[in-house]
Write a protein that holds these residues in place. Structure first.
Motif, PDB file in Angstrom:
ATOM      1  N   HIS A  90      -6.040  -8.875  19.286  1.00 18.35           N
ATOM      2  CA  HIS A  90      -5.116  -8.319  20.278  1.00 18.35           C
ATOM      3  C   HIS A  90      -5.323  -9.045  21.598  1.00 18.35           C
ATOM      4  N   GLN A 106     -13.516  -6.539  11.206  1.00 20.61           N
ATOM      5  CA  GLN A 106     -13.348  -5.728  12.415  1.00 20.61           C
ATOM      6  C   GLN A 106     -14.386  -4.604  12.446  1.00 20.61           C
ATOM      7  N   THR A 153      -5.460  -7.326   9.504  1.00 14.82           N
ATOM      8  CA  THR A 153      -6.694  -7.187   8.718  1.00 14.82           C
ATOM      9  C   THR A 153      -6.403  -7.382   7.237  1.00 14.82           C
ATOM     10  N   GLY A 178      -0.755  -5.417   9.832  1.00 15.39           N
ATOM     11  CA  GLY A 178      -1.271  -6.004   8.591  1.00 15.39           C
ATOM     12  C   GLY A 178      -2.178  -7.205   8.812  1.00 15.39           C
ATOM     13  N   ILE A 208       3.183  -4.126   3.240  1.00 15.02           N
ATOM     14  CA  ILE A 208       2.532  -4.449   4.508  1.00 15.02           C
ATOM     15  C   ILE A 208       2.715  -5.948   4.790  1.00 15.02           C
ATOM     16  N   PRO A 232       1.342  -6.163  16.445  1.00 17.93           N
ATOM     17  CA  PRO A 232       1.039  -4.783  16.826  1.00 17.93           C
ATOM     18  C   PRO A 232       0.009  -4.144  15.899  1.00 17.93           C
ATOM     19  N   TYR A 280       0.861  -1.183   0.000  1.00 18.10           N
ATOM     20  CA  TYR A 280       0.000   0.000   0.000  1.00 18.10           C
ATOM     21  C   TYR A 280       0.895   1.229   0.000  1.00 18.10           C
TER      22      TYR A 280
END
Ligand SMILES: Nc1ncnc2c1ncn2[C@@H]1O[C@H](COP(=O)(O)OP(=O)(O)OP(=O)(O)O)[C@@H](O)[C@H]1O
Length: 200
Positions: free
Chosen positions: A178, A71, A41, A39, A16, A35, A11
């Motif tokens: 997460h 998400q 998603t 990447g 990514i 984190p 991108y």
């Protein structure tokens, strides 16, 4: 079975995903951490076919059905919970038993009795749970979940993990989260960092 072979996603000149090589096997749950902005998603969107890789390829075994719970909420604010389920049943051409299945999942997710409520009147956690019900409802072979327990309190999150532990059996399930994916799902733990996917 799903295989990513040398998948790159770029991108704005930034890679990514950097040459991801991984096989997601049938009957296994994969928990991907990493984190914010790593990447996760993007990886799910490439697997789901919503985004094309810049290089490399994703191979999905033929005949596999797939459901993706993103998400962000993909819901219609002026439709009810039941409207969403009915539309999904039509889109996936589900057979008559879908009503009992839908009621059972609403109950598992603590949404029973809310069938005629419009999405605009739901809390963030209720929307999250509806989105999970919509993903689980068609009994797809492959399930992709992006942050399935965000917006949920600890008790609701625990109920969702229990439900996923049950529903993901014998399927390929990829969960980006997460929040730690509990051991009861027996996940294979992976970490996405710096565009590279590592076994944890
Ligand atoms: N459509 C897009 N166009 C440009 N950049 C994008 C696009 N989608 C994602 N990105 C960028 O790619 C990077 C990875 O985003 P992604 O949403 O995949 O990360 P993530 O690991 O899921 O993050 P989080 O944990 O915060 O949800 C981010 O820097 C983001 O800005």
């Amino acid at each position: 079975m799903i295989t990513m072979q040398g998948v790159v996603k770029r991108y704005g000149g930034r890679d990514i995903l950097k040459e991801i090589h991984v096989t997601f096997e049938r009957g296994k749950v994969y928990a991907i951490s990493g984190p914010s902005g790593a990447g996760k998603t993007t990886l799910l969107q490439v697997v789901a076919g919503y985004e094309q890789p810049t290089a490399g390829m994703v191979h999905v075994a033929s005949g596999l059905s797939m459901e993706y719970a993103p998400q962000d909420f993909l819901l219609f604010s002026n439709l009810t919970l039941w409207d969403h389920l009915r539309l999904k049943a039509m889109a996936r051409r589900l057979e008559e038993g879908w009503v009992a299945r839908a009621e059972q999942l609403l109950q598992c997710c603590g949404l029973e009795g809310m069938e005629q409520v419009q999405v605009q009147a739901l809390s963030g956690g209720e929307r999250r749970r509806l989105q999970l019900v919509l993903a689980l409802f068609p009994r797809a072979d492959v399930l992709l979940f992006d942050e399935p327990t965000s917006n949920l309190d600890d008790v609701s999150a625990h109920r969702i993990w229990e439900l996923l532990a049950c529903e993901c059996a014998n399927k390929t399930c990829i969960i980006c989260s997460h929040a730690p994916v509990p051991d009861m799902l027996h996940p294979e733990r992976l970490r996405l960092q710096g565009g590279v996917l590592y076994a944890e």
